[in-house]
Motif scaffolding. Sequence first.
Motif, short mmCIF file in Angstrom:
data_model
loop_
_atom_site.label_atom_id
_atom_site.label_comp_id
_atom_site.label_asym_id
_atom_site.label_seq_id
_atom_site.Cartn_x
_atom_site.Cartn_y
_atom_site.Cartn_z
N ILE A 261 9.84 46.54 -18.07
CA ILE A 261 9.72 44.93 -18.06
C ILE A 261 11.11 44.56 -18.38
O ILE A 261 11.30 43.48 -17.70
CB ILE A 261 8.83 44.81 -19.55
N ASN A 262 11.85 45.14 -19.21
CA ASN A 262 13.33 45.04 -19.18
C ASN A 262 14.09 44.93 -17.98
O ASN A 262 14.85 43.86 -17.44
CB ASN A 262 14.03 46.06 -20.25
N TYR A 263 13.63 45.73 -17.05
CA TYR A 263 14.32 45.91 -15.83
C TYR A 263 13.89 44.46 -14.96
O TYR A 263 14.71 44.12 -14.01
CB TYR A 263 13.71 47.21 -14.88
N MET A 264 12.46 44.31 -15.04
CA MET A 264 12.11 43.01 -14.23
C MET A 264 13.00 41.88 -14.75
O MET A 264 13.11 40.71 -14.08
CB MET A 264 10.62 42.81 -14.63
N LEU A 265 13.59 41.69 -16.00
CA LEU A 265 14.39 40.78 -16.33
C LEU A 265 15.82 40.97 -16.02
O LEU A 265 16.87 40.13 -16.55
CB LEU A 265 14.26 40.48 -17.65
N GLU A 266 16.38 42.06 -15.27
CA GLU A 266 17.57 42.14 -14.70
C GLU A 266 17.76 40.77 -13.84
O GLU A 266 17.15 40.59 -13.01
CB GLU A 266 17.87 43.23 -14.08
N PRO A 267 18.97 40.39 -14.07
CA PRO A 267 19.37 39.02 -13.19
C PRO A 267 19.12 39.50 -11.53
O PRO A 267 18.57 38.61 -10.82
CB PRO A 267 21.13 38.90 -13.28
N SER A 268 19.80 40.57 -11.11
CA SER A 268 19.54 41.05 -9.65
C SER A 268 18.10 41.15 -9.31
O SER A 268 17.61 40.96 -7.96
CB SER A 268 20.18 42.32 -9.38
N VAL A 269 17.29 41.62 -10.48
CA VAL A 269 15.61 41.67 -9.81
C VAL A 269 15.04 40.34 -10.01
O VAL A 269 14.54 39.94 -8.99
CB VAL A 269 15.08 42.86 -10.89
#
Lengths: 323, 182
Positions: A261-269
């Motif tokens: 879930i945190n990764y989905m909120l990475e700016p690049s993603v």
Amino acid sequence: MAKDVLRVLAWPGYADPDVVHDFERRYQVSVEVTFVDSDEALWARMHAAGGPRFDVVAANTAEMQRYHAAGLLLPLNPSLIPNLQRQLPRFRDRAGIPGLQQQGKLYAVPYTYSTMGIIYDKRQFARPPDSMNVLWDPRYRHKVLDFNSGPHNFSFAALASGIAQPFRLDAAQQAAMVKRLIDLRRNVLTYYNLPEEATELFIRHKVAVMFGNYGTQQLNSLRQAGADVGYAIPREGVLAWLDCWAMTRAARQPQLAQQWINYMLEPSVSALLPTRQGLANTLSASADLPSGARVLWLQPVENANRREALWQKIYSGDLPGSF
Amino acid sequence: MRSGLLFKLALLLAIFGILSSGITGYYAYTANRAMLVSATQSDLLTAARGVNRRMVQWEDEAADDTLLLSRLVQVQVVINQRNGSEARRARDELAQAFAAMLALHPEYLQVRLIGTADNGLELVRVDSRSGLTARVDGGDLQEKGHFPYVFETLALPAGQIYQSSIEVNHERSSHDAEGGPA
């Protein structure tokens, strides 16, 4: 040693192979993605015999409320999702968006959204329309398109009528909205189901204004087809869906699920949502939604079956006296 | 030794025998399958052409029937005089003509006269279900101006026929054709 497996249930475009691959490399895990193409399919997957077989799921706020009520979700730990800090203030106001929190605990993290604004032909409007009531304006008689859906039409008719809770109509308000929707029926050219159908009708019949159920994605498809169209957010407020990520009660590794879930909120993603899908993300402001605009995130309506039954009569052409 | 050689030779011959019959069998199987597929495709194509011909014929017949009904003198009376005894009589006579048409053509589910005034209000409507006809009248008539079969037809020159796309009907009413083809 076998790698840990994260099981993701999502809509197409939310977990593209390159995005999944980067996550797998970063956390040395394997990710299984299952795509669904409707809320019904999602509901069926989440209600499979023996419970959901997924660790994380993406669904809109109305669905999240149903899933929480059915005991299918686990609470999230915001400290494991530091990218929440990167979200726009609108999405950090968790209490302001029904479906994100329950009893003070975070259950769903906003990921992507689309407003259902007004799409208008710039050549037929000197100024952008600023009210939902433009759809009822007799100057545009038979130059209006509406989406063929009971629940949404009742909600936006209620918005246009100044009703504070458009998802919770009492019997008198419902009856008043039936009258308003019959008036709207008499002003529209017709109703559409699919975005491409709307594009074709809009251009061929020189439509002036329409309820944009598919939002900015629909706007882009009209522009690509050569229409000179604008997008307006009505002053009464705009309906919008908001898809969120949540962790199911079947999550085998809560930490890994929350890393996803945190990764989905990475700016690049998150940046891929506008470029690949034509959808807005929760990190950067969208030009199509002014920061102060009132947004009504979809919620379960008071009685969806009742709205649908009334809508079928309205759509079929019943006279006002037959309700 | 000798018996060992003989055994090996026999085994080799047996393997060749099995192999050759296997290959022959396999070729016979694929050839037969290809022939069957081709024959079935040809049958299906013929059937599809037959259905297509019948569909076109039905469409032409339905268009002729529509033109015939539209030229009945009562249609003009109903369109031009909304009220009064003469208009009422003309509507009744049209309803009888529609019912007669439905009785002759069990494949038709509905015959209607729809006006351009009053948001495309139906003026005369007769539905058919399981061979029985039922007239829909008064407050049960519906406004149909927002359906393509009304607004697209109005854009055509007089005397031309509009053919809707074939889809499942989602309109509902007291005697409906809902769920059937439209």
